[in-house]
Design a protein around this motif. Structure first.
Motif, mmCIF file in Angstrom:
data_model
loop_
_atom_site.group_PDB
_atom_site.id
_atom_site.type_symbol
_atom_site.label_atom_id
_atom_site.label_comp_id
_atom_site.label_asym_id
_atom_site.label_seq_id
_atom_site.Cartn_x
_atom_site.Cartn_y
_atom_site.Cartn_z
ATOM 1 N N ILE A 21 15.925 120.140 -76.357
ATOM 2 C CA ILE A 21 14.538 119.808 -76.626
ATOM 3 C C ILE A 21 13.930 119.182 -75.370
ATOM 4 N N TYR A 22 12.685 119.508 -75.114
ATOM 5 C CA TYR A 22 11.982 118.963 -73.953
ATOM 6 C C TYR A 22 11.153 117.751 -74.367
ATOM 7 N N ALA A 23 11.143 116.720 -73.537
ATOM 8 C CA ALA A 23 10.358 115.520 -73.817
ATOM 9 C C ALA A 23 8.871 115.754 -73.594
ATOM 10 N N THR A 24 8.546 116.668 -72.692
ATOM 11 C CA THR A 24 7.149 116.992 -72.410
ATOM 12 C C THR A 24 6.935 118.487 -72.608
ATOM 13 N N GLN A 25 5.689 118.862 -72.863
ATOM 14 C CA GLN A 25 5.389 120.266 -73.116
ATOM 15 C C GLN A 25 5.471 121.074 -71.827
ATOM 16 N N ILE A 26 6.174 122.198 -71.901
ATOM 17 C CA ILE A 26 6.245 123.121 -70.782
ATOM 18 C C ILE A 26 5.722 124.469 -71.268
ATOM 19 N N CYS A 27 5.471 125.361 -70.374
ATOM 20 C CA CYS A 27 4.866 126.656 -70.689
ATOM 21 C C CYS A 27 5.621 127.394 -71.801
ATOM 22 N N GLY A 28 4.947 127.671 -72.909
ATOM 23 C CA GLY A 28 5.528 128.419 -74.007
ATOM 24 C C GLY A 28 6.229 127.581 -75.060
ATOM 25 N N GLU A 64 6.492 110.762 -88.212
ATOM 26 C CA GLU A 64 6.933 110.116 -86.974
ATOM 27 C C GLU A 64 6.396 110.838 -85.742
ATOM 28 N N GLY A 65 5.510 111.818 -85.954
ATOM 29 C CA GLY A 65 4.867 112.495 -84.839
ATOM 30 C C GLY A 65 5.717 113.587 -84.218
ATOM 31 N N ILE A 66 5.442 113.857 -82.959
ATOM 32 C CA ILE A 66 6.143 114.918 -82.232
ATOM 33 C C ILE A 66 7.425 114.365 -81.623
ATOM 34 N N GLU A 67 8.536 114.986 -81.994
ATOM 35 C CA GLU A 67 9.842 114.575 -81.459
ATOM 36 C C GLU A 67 10.040 115.111 -80.050
ATOM 37 N N GLY A 68 9.497 116.284 -79.793
ATOM 38 C CA GLY A 68 9.632 116.924 -78.493
ATOM 39 C C GLY A 68 9.091 118.338 -78.584
ATOM 40 N N PHE A 69 9.478 119.166 -77.633
ATOM 41 C CA PHE A 69 8.963 120.534 -77.570
ATOM 42 C C PHE A 69 10.119 121.523 -77.442
ATOM 43 N N ILE A 70 10.014 122.610 -78.201
ATOM 44 C CA ILE A 70 11.059 123.614 -78.202
ATOM 45 C C ILE A 70 10.444 125.009 -78.119
#
Length: 73
Positions: A21-28, A64-70
């Motif tokens: 899982i990514y902590a910040t949003q990346i492309c896609g 609890e909001g957004i955990e991360g980005f997948i």
């Protein structure tokens, strides 16, 4: 850690790494939402904001909001 607590205190088995899982949003990548049920002592994860928003009033979860980005499968 959460996994150690779940294995020792809640009877879960450690099945290893399922993904990353990514902590910040990346492309896609898309957000992974997390909610918690204090009564069930359970976390609920979904990529659907509608499903997350329904779990809060309908099933007693706390957002609890957004955990991360997948990346979607």
């Amino acid at each position: 850690t959460q996994i150690q607590y779940a294995v020792v205190h809640l009877g879960y088995g450690d099945e290893g790494i399922t993904g990353y899982i990514y902590a910040t949003q990346i492309c896609g990548a898309e957000p992974l939402f997390r909610a918690y049920s204090p009564s069930a002592k359970d976390h609920f994860y979904t990529m659907s904001i509608d499903e997350n928003n329904n779990a809060v009033p309908s099933w007693g979860y706390v957002d609890e909001g957004i955990e991360g980005f997948i990346f979607p499968a």
